[in-house]
Each structure stands twice: as structure tokens, then as C-alpha cells.
Design an enzyme around this catalytic site. Structure first.
Site, short mmCIF file in Angstrom:
data_model
loop_
_atom_site.label_atom_id
_atom_site.label_comp_id
_atom_site.label_asym_id
_atom_site.label_seq_id
_atom_site.Cartn_x
_atom_site.Cartn_y
_atom_site.Cartn_z
N HIS A 62 0.84 -1.21 0.00
CA HIS A 62 0.00 0.00 0.00
C HIS A 62 0.87 1.25 0.00
O HIS A 62 2.04 1.23 0.37
CB HIS A 62 -0.92 0.01 1.23
CG HIS A 62 -0.25 0.48 2.48
ND1 HIS A 62 -0.30 1.78 2.93
CD2 HIS A 62 0.52 -0.19 3.38
CE1 HIS A 62 0.38 1.90 4.04
NE2 HIS A 62 0.89 0.71 4.35
N CYS A 63 0.28 2.34 -0.44
CA CYS A 63 0.85 3.68 -0.28
C CYS A 63 -0.25 4.53 0.33
O CYS A 63 -0.94 4.07 1.23
CB CYS A 63 1.38 4.23 -1.60
SG CYS A 63 0.21 4.13 -2.98
N ARG A 64 -0.46 5.75 -0.15
CA ARG A 64 -1.56 6.55 0.39
C ARG A 64 -2.88 6.18 -0.27
O ARG A 64 -3.88 5.93 0.40
CB ARG A 64 -1.29 8.04 0.21
CG ARG A 64 -2.40 8.93 0.77
CD ARG A 64 -2.09 10.40 0.61
NE ARG A 64 -0.92 10.77 1.38
CZ ARG A 64 -0.93 11.05 2.69
NH1 ARG A 64 -2.09 10.99 3.36
NH2 ARG A 64 0.16 11.38 3.33
N SER A 75 2.47 2.05 -4.75
CA SER A 75 2.27 0.63 -4.42
C SER A 75 1.94 -0.18 -5.66
O SER A 75 2.31 -1.36 -5.75
CB SER A 75 1.15 0.50 -3.38
OG SER A 75 -0.04 1.11 -3.83
#
Length: 695
Positions: free
Chosen positions: A638-640, A646
């Protein structure tokens, strides 16, 4: 030193790397190393030109007399010299002048390592933001800025709280997010004007004791706080309206939190809370927004129904098994839930509702059941007033010698039990006994009184039921009358020569109309209490709070390939879902602190979602981590937003693991998560990675 830098920058045609002149950046640090150089070579000429154009657009010339200057992402090493113009010339810095006009200076995301003393040439500066720089201390001379109220120095390199901040007595808002602060000094109490404090993402182990007395907004999220007990919260409870304790390690809510009677917004996201004490929750009378997502809560206390101001409650990612069973598996239609659906103790709900219904008895009222003349008892529909007046009303009910009641025709037998003068058999004269009366006689008297009290209670509930119906009917009729009056006004405006027959009825003054509209809005916002009679002849109370939003269905990641999930940051918060789906490893492609290091293994890749960012250098490390996670259970990437960083990491792993080209890995990833959209820089690096794989 600062002046020498300015003079050097303004006199030499070839300036040092990263110097600033007239607010325009003239060069900065380049990427170094073989990986970085290969990446730069892979960028197209058009991309480089776009980056240079973007840099020029970001630069902003200061216009003399302007009150605000933005200089974000400019790679400034110092405060731009162009700001010190337009006023009296400085004796200390002959080439600089006082700037009386500038009130807001924002220089976030630069490379400033220290605050120069020439900033005192901005005497009216009210807002100073130096977030995301390289500051390690705050100089004492900053306290000379007597107008400075907002100071933002988050995302810097403070290893302890900067003591000189305590000398800036004018501060009302202080932001110190994402540093390495472990405690607050006692001198911090001197900031008596401080109302807004953010210490988000630091290393606090407990709620600080040295909180100034007038704090209204307090952000302590993303720390290492394990206990919610705090004397300082009790001390500032008179002023505190917003409290953020999210992303900590809190397991229990201490009884001392009952002091938060003025808090309107409370955030407890991503902790380890299992139980919400009813005695604590019931004290939060002012609460409007309550965030409890991603804890371990399986039941809400019934006292939540008494929070008449509560409009938003976030319960996502908790263990409300009863609500999960109510969702149809084959239907995408959203299910509406009431707050009672999250409460297991239904009997306690009804008890609380009955206990908090206000009965206001009147005196000296005569009821004639034959001609239906009766007096309606006025009650309030707001839970707040119900709770505040309950004890007084109970006492009045016992002391009053008369009571007004309204009975249905089928209750005439009960009506006969009250004498003609409506005198209750609770006075001393009615039950006056001699001292020599036997114990049995006393028991009989007690039973008789109890029967009388039970009868009165039934009559009161029946009265309240009828009263509420009458009030609802009156409300509808008032609305009809108001609409009729409005239509008459419009009609009279269309026929200006015709006079209304009843001027008082049709010509409502503008002030009166506003008052009526405000009254209607208030009535809509108030909780509605209704009594209904079930088939078992048991009176039930229904308390409805209009416009209440309940969030509880959380976002879950997308399965891309076996044991590999791709999602946003919220997906990484949902520990219940992660554990249920056997996720053991979490790859975070962003600068986010691990939320649950005791539950999952983390790898943090600190990289920004910009074209220039070098994600290529991390492919090998990320691929090894993903491989390990899939072997031991499952992995979440995940990222934001789960869109660019991601997604690029996911595609790099699929390419490596299955010897696939970029386009093939992209097709697999977008099929599982259609919203992906990696930036152009990441795409170029993935194409370069493809060439490396197929050499």
C-alpha cells in the site's frame, strides 16, 4: 553569515549549487550513484523540459506590499532576500529593509537548516510555516515577533522539544508533527494563549502533563501512547473541543475521560480498544463526531443513545458480528443501520429511554373526560434537557399533590381510582396511623401506596403518548399554516393592487419569517422521542436522532495474485480484516509509521509520488520482502491511495516472479485494481526494469 550568503549570491554570476536570488532557485542537489544516473538517462528530453518548466512556474516573485508569500518546493536554503523590501532600511543589514506588510510566510518543503535573525525585519509576521525543512532548533530571537500566532515546524529534525518556542508568548497555534519529540518541558505551560497544538507522529509515551490551560484542539495521534489516563486532560477539559488520540496503543479508556464534557470531535482510530465504558461515553454530552474505526470493539454501550448531539460515528473495521450477519451476500444494495443495531443489551436501551423521558406534572388542573377539555402537559424533546431536569422532575412528581392526566375511554376504571378533586392518596392525612398500629397494617399501607404509584406511572406514560401525538399533529398543522401564509404572500405580490382581507395573517414580517425558519430547523435537528405500544401491551420508547451518519463498512484491499493484496493506507489500518485473511507482511511505499508492529512485519520505503523519485533502486529489496510474505502467509502492498507507488511495486514483483514484460504485469494489476495510475517516471523505470530482466 546569512548576509554574506546573500551578498555572494547577488554579486557572482556563477552561484553555488542551491543558491537563491530574487526568489528563484538557481540549482540544487542532483541524484548520485549509478542507479540514479541510469534513471536520469532513461528520462526523455520532453520530460526534463517539463520538469524545468514546472520549476519555473513554482517560483514566485514577491510583490511589494503583499501580505503573503508562498515559496514551497523551491529548494531554498535561506529566506529569500526579496522579502526584505519596502520599509525602513535595517542598520544591522544595510542591504535589507523592514517589511511591515508581510504577515504570512510559507516556505514548506525546502532545505532551510536554520532560521536567520533577519526574520525580525518582519515585525508584523503572524503566520510562519517552515514545515518539511531541516531545522534542528528554534532561535531565541524569534520571540521578538510579537504578532506571531501560528508557527508550523512539522517534518523537521527536532530530537527534543525546542525550548525557545516556550518564549513566544503570542502563539495561538503550534504544529510540530513528524519529529522525534518524546516529552514536553514544564516551561510549555507559559504559552497561555495557545489554543491549537499538534504533536502528531512523534514519540510520546504518554499524554503530556505540561499542556497549557486553554487548549481547544489537541492532536496527539500517531505516537506511542498506551494509557488514556491523564491529569492534564482533566485540567484543560473546560476548553478542549477536539481531541485526536488515533494511531496509538491505547487498550482501555480510563474513567478520567468522563471529564471530556465539552469535546465535540473525538478521534480514537487504530488503537486496541475492546470496550467503551458506558459511564465514560455517557458523559460526552457535547460530542458531535466520534471516530472509533479499526479497534477491537464488538459492542457499544447503550448510553450512546443519550448523546443527543452525536451526528457522525465511525465504527469501521471493528468486530460487530451481529451487523455483518445482516448484510446479504449476493446484493450490492447498501444496508441502513441504526445505532441500536450495534448494541447487544437491548433491555438496557429501553430502560435508559424510559429513565430519561421527562414528565412535567402541572397543578390545579381540572379534567372533564366527558367534554374532552383537558390541559396538555408541556415536555421537551431534547435528550439534553431530559437528562438535566430528570432529578428535579422526579422530586416534583413526589411532592405535588395534584396531577393532570389524559386517559383513553377504555381506561375509565383507572380514572375512577382518583378522587373527584384529583387528590393523590400520598399525603400524611390519608395514611395517618397510631404509634400502636401493628406491623401488618404498615405492610398493607405500603402495598397500597405502591399500587397507587404504579397506577400513576401507567397513567403518565399514557399521557405522554397522547401528548406526543398531539404535539406532532400540532407541528404538522403549523407547517401547513406556514406554507399557506407563504403562498398568500406570493399571491399578494403578484396582485399588488388587491389588499389582503386579513393583513396580519398574510403579511408576515421578514424578521418573524426568519424566526419561524430557524425554529423549524431547530425542531428538525432535535432528537424525536416517540412511544409505541407493542402487541404485548408493553409501552416501548423509540428515540430517533435525525441526520445521524454511521460508518462501519471499511475499505478492503484488492487481491492481485495469490496472497498478494494491493490497497490504500486505510486498508493497512484494518487489522481485523488483515488478520482474518492471514496477512503477515505489510509493504508501505510511503513515509508512514508502522501502525501495528506487534502484529505484522513491516518494510517502509520512504518515497514521494513524483516523476523524479527513484523507485527503481528499491525493486530488489521490495521483491524479496514480498516473496517472504507470501511464503509465510500473505502480504499487503500500500501507499496513500493505492494508485501509483504501491501499484508500481506490485508490477515490479509480478514482472520479476513470472518473467513478464511491463505491459503484461500492468494488465494483471489493473484487472485486480482498476484504479491504478502510476506516474510517468515510475512507468519509465518499470520499462527499464523490463530490459534488465530480458537481457
Amino acid at each position: 553569515m546569512f548576509l554574506k550568503k546573500l551578498l555572494k549570491g547577488s554579486s557572482n554570476s556563477t552561484r553555488p549549487r542551491g543558491a537563491t536570488f530574487n526568489g528563484i532557485y538557481t540549482g540544487g542537489d542532483n541524484l548520485s550513484g549509478s542507479s540514479e544516473q541510469n534513471y536520469n538517462n532513461s528520462l526523455t528530453t520532453s520530460t526534463k523540459q517539463t520538469n524545468r518548466q514546472t520549476l519555473l512556474l513554482k517560483s514566485m516573485e514577491y510583490i511589494n506590499g503583499s501580505s503573503t508569500y508562498y515559496g514551497n518546493y523551491m529548494d531554498y536554503f535561506d529566506i529569500p532576500v526579496q522579502l526584505f523590501v519596502g520599509g525602513e532600511q535595517s542598520e544591522i543589514y544595510p542591504m535589507l529593509s523592514y517589511n511591515q506588510s508581510l504577515k504570512s510566510l510559507i516556505l514548506d518543503f525546502n532545505k532551510i537548516t536554520e532560521i536567520p535573525d533577519c526574520i525580525t525585519l518582519l515585525p508584523n509576521l503572524n503566520h510562519l510555516s517552515l514545515a518539511a525543512n531541516q531545522l534542528t532548533h528554534v532561535p531565541e530571537f524569534l520571540s521578538q515577533l510579537k504578532s506571531l500566532e501560528t508557527f508550523e515546524i512539522g517534518i523537521n529534525q527536532f530530537t527534543c522539544f525546542p525550548l525557545n518556542v516556550c518564549k513566544i508568548k503570542s502563539l495561538t497555534s503550534l504544529h510540530l508533527e513528524t519529529n522525534n519529540i518524546k516529552s514536553l518541558p514544564e516551561e510549555f505551560l507559559n504559552l497561555v494563549n495557545l489554543k491549537d497544538l499538534s504533536l502528531f507522529d512523534n514519540q510520546l509515551k504518554e499524554i503530556p502533563d505540561s499542556l497549557p490551560n486553554n487548549i481547544e484542539k489537541l492532536n496527539l495521534g500517531c505516537n506511542d501512547i498506551s494509557s488514556s489516563k491523564s491529569d492534564s486532560l482533566i485540567r484543560i477539559s473546560h476548553s478542549l473541543t477536539t481531541l485526536n488520540l488515533s494511531e496509538n496503543k491505547i487498550e482501555e479508556l480510563d474513567e478520567s475521560l468522563s471529564c471530556l464534557v465539552n469535546v465535540k470531535t473525538l478521534m480514537l482510530d487504530c488503537n486496541m480498544i475492546k470496550v467503551i465504558p458506558g459511564s465514560v461515553l455517557g458523559s460526552w454530552k457535547s460530542l458531535v463526531t466520534l471516530n472509533l474505526p479499526h479497534n477491537l470493539i464488538s459492542d457499544l454501550p447503550p448510553e450512546v443513545i443519550l448523546l443527543s448531539n452525536l451526528r457522525i460515528i465511525d465504527l469501521r473495521g471493528n468486530n460487530f458480528e451481529n451487523c455483518k450477519k445482516l448484510i446479504p451476500t449476493e446484493s450490492s444494495t447498501p444496508i441502513s443501520f441504526k445505532i441500536e443495531d450495534f448494541i447487544q443489551n437491548k433491555e438496557r436501551i429501553n430502560s435508559l429511554k424510559f429513565d430519561n423521558i421527562e414528565i412535567l406534572p402541572t397543578t390545579n388542573s381540572i379534567i372533564n373526560s366527558n367534554n374532552n377539555n383537558y390541559e396538555v402537559i408541556t415536555t421537551t424533546a431534547t435528550t439534553k434537557n431530559i437528562i438535566e431536569n430528570k432529578e428535579d422532575n422526579d422530586e416534583k412528581l413526589l411532592n405535588n399533590s395534584t396531577i393532570s392526566i389524559v386517559l383513553d375511554s377504555n381506561n375509565k376504571s383507572e380514572n375512577n381510582e382518583i378522587n373527584e378533586n384529583n387528590q393523590l392518596l400520598t399525603t400524611d392525612d390519608d395514611y395517618n396511623t397510631d404509634k400502636n398500629d401493628s406491623f401488618t397494617e404498615s405492610e398493607d399501607i405500603i402495598k397500597k401506596i405502591q399500587i397507587e404509584l404504579d397506577s400513576i406511572e401507567i397513567q403518565q406514560k399514557q399521557l405522554l403518548l397522547k401528548q406526543i401525538k398531539l404535539k406532532e399533529k400540532m407541528k404538522k398543522e403549523k407547517n401547513k399554516l406556514f406554507k399557506f401564509q407563504q403562498q398568500e404572500i406570493i399571491h399578494q405580490e403578484q396582485l399588488p393592487q388587491s389588499k389582503p382581507e386579513n393583513e396580519k395573517l398574510t403579511n408576515i414580517p421578514e424578521q418573524q419569517q426568519k424566526q419561524q425558519q430557524q425554529q423549524q430547523q431547530q425542531e428538525v435537528q432535535q432528537p424525536i422521542i416517540t412511544l409505541t405500544k407493542s402487541t404485548s401491551s408493553k409501552v416501548e420508547v423509540e428515540m430517533i436522532v435525525p441526520n445521524q451518519l454511521i460508518f462501519w463498512q471499511s475499505i478492503v484491499p484488492d487481491l492481485i495474485i495469490d496472497k498478494l493484496y494491493l490497497g490504500c493506507r486505510e486498508c493497512a489500518m484494518n487489522k481485523s480484516w488483515l488478520k482474518d485473511n492471514n496477512v503477515t507482511h505489510i509493504l508501505t511505499v510511503a513515509n508512514f509509521k508502522p501502525l501495528y508492529p506487534d502484529l505484522f512485519k513491516y518494510l517502509i520505503i520512504n518515497i514521494e509520488d513524483v516523476d523524479e523519485a527513484n523507485i527503481y533502486q528499491h525493486f530488489k529489496e521490495m521483491n524479496a520482502f514480498i516473496d517472504e510474505g507470501r511464503e509465510k502467509g500473505g502480504v499487503l502492498i500500500h501507499c496513500r491511495a493505492g494508485v501509483s507507488r504501491s501499484a508500481s511495486a506490485t508490477m515490479a514483483f509480478i514482472m520479476m516472479k513470472n518473467s513478464l514484460k511491463f505491459q503484461e504485469a500492468f494488465d494483471i494489476t489493473i484487472k485486480g485494481r482498476p484504479r491504478i495510475y502510476p506516474n510517468i517516471g515510475f512507468i519509465n523505470q518499470l520499462k527499464k526494469f523490463e530490459k534488465d530482466l530480458f537481457k
